[in-house]
Design an enzyme around this catalytic site. Sequence first.
Site, PDB file in Angstrom:
ATOM      1  CD  GLU A   1     -11.126   2.363  -3.192  1.00  0.00           C
ATOM      2  OE1 GLU A   1     -11.129   1.179  -3.602  1.00  0.00           O
ATOM      3  OE2 GLU A   1     -10.332   2.778  -2.339  1.00  0.00           O
TER       4      GLU A   1
ATOM      5  NE  ARG B   1      -3.905   2.137   1.085  1.00  0.00           N
ATOM      6  CZ  ARG B   1      -3.910   3.399   0.667  1.00  0.00           C
ATOM      7  NH1 ARG B   1      -2.961   3.839  -0.140  1.00  0.00           N
ATOM      8  NH2 ARG B   1      -4.848   4.228   1.059  1.00  0.00           N
TER       9      ARG B   1
ATOM     10  NE  ARG C   1      -3.410  -2.955   2.058  1.00  0.00           N
ATOM     11  CZ  ARG C   1      -4.355  -2.097   1.691  1.00  0.00           C
ATOM     12  NH1 ARG C   1      -4.751  -2.051   0.439  1.00  0.00           N
ATOM     13  NH2 ARG C   1      -4.896  -1.287   2.568  1.00  0.00           N
TER      14      ARG C   1
END
Length: 185
Positions: free
Chosen positions: A66, A58, A113
Amino acid sequence: MIIRKFSVRLFFLFLFGLLSSFPAWAKEPIRSLSGIVVKVADGGTITVNSEGTKVKVRLYGIDAPETEKSNRRTGGVRKPGQPYGEEALRALSDKVMGKQVRLDVMDIDEYKRAVCIVNLGERNINLEMVVEGWAWAYRQYLDRPYASGYIRAEEQARAARRGLWVQSNPQPPWEFRKVQRVRWY
């Protein structure tokens, strides 16, 4: 009396150590990795092959629009995307896909992540995404040494109407996700 002096001295040494190490902790990456980018999932998430291990990353300090998520089984839309989500994905992909990058790991998020600053040579890819108008400076998660540069980059991209900022009032991804959670569950 001697024990008390020792305890007070120990306390102050501990406090000094804690306070003097805090700024370094906030500024420095946990560690650095390098590898080849093998996947770009959206404008803020990549997968890097680092010495045979796939690391989901990330991008630190940014939040990109998005992208639409589809159902693999049915092919239908599972979650809608935002305006400029695909453009942000394409911009990030054009920058890093198939390239050797250095990851400065800043944190591990709730989804396990690695939250990283992605470097391509001397280029900070996270900051470039904000400069070019493909992402917001994610103020909620920016530490002090980075915040001013990312926020200034976002303000300049807005003023120049670059990337997603051609829209008059784009919805930030964190607000979009909040609305979608209510709508889809």
